[in-house]
Design a protein around this motif. Sequence first.
Motif, PDB file in Angstrom:
ATOM      1  N   ASP A 197       0.782  -1.230   0.000  1.00 28.63           N
ATOM      2  CA  ASP A 197       0.000   0.000   0.000  1.00 28.63           C
ATOM      3  C   ASP A 197       0.821   1.290   0.000  1.00 28.63           C
ATOM      4  N   ARG A 245       0.799   6.435   2.155  1.00 30.18           N
ATOM      5  CA  ARG A 245      -0.104   5.295   1.999  1.00 30.18           C
ATOM      6  C   ARG A 245      -0.983   5.534   0.792  1.00 30.18           C
ATOM      7  N   PRO A 289      -4.432   5.220  -0.721  1.00 31.12           N
ATOM      8  CA  PRO A 289      -5.765   4.991  -0.156  1.00 31.12           C
ATOM      9  C   PRO A 289      -6.567   3.963  -0.956  1.00 31.12           C
ATOM     10  N   ASP A 290      -7.348   3.171  -0.254  1.00 31.97           N
ATOM     11  CA  ASP A 290      -8.290   2.226  -0.867  1.00 31.97           C
ATOM     12  C   ASP A 290      -7.643   1.247  -1.831  1.00 31.97           C
ATOM     13  N   ILE A 291      -6.429   0.788  -1.548  1.00 36.46           N
ATOM     14  CA  ILE A 291      -5.768  -0.184  -2.414  1.00 36.46           C
ATOM     15  C   ILE A 291      -6.241  -1.591  -2.047  1.00 36.46           C
ATOM     16  N   TYR A 292      -6.375  -2.454  -3.054  1.00 36.89           N
ATOM     17  CA  TYR A 292      -6.785  -3.835  -2.823  1.00 36.89           C
ATOM     18  C   TYR A 292      -5.588  -4.631  -2.327  1.00 36.89           C
TER      19      TYR A 292
END
Length: 89
Positions: free
Chosen positions: A37, A74, A76-79
């Motif tokens: 991430d 970071r 954001p919202d990474i799988y």
Amino acid sequence: MIHSNTQKHIEVVPGVVNVSRYAVNQVGGTALGGAMDNGLNPTTTLGCGTWGNNIISENLWYTHVMNVSRISYRVPDIYIPTDKKIWAG
């Protein structure tokens, strides 16, 4: 590692402290070793670079003779896949 929301503070530190990796608002032990991430290449042998007279731990390239500070944030919202999906055959 810095925990701050002030961009001026975030950007001044790598110019004052010789670091090879510098992460913002992340967990130090795992983030600086590279994480899914934050986009840093994974490593388990992170040294202090040429500032500390360390040898490299990957294929030699022209970038290894340059002192570079990387600031990571970071993503954001990474799988992030589960262990089951990573180790599925």
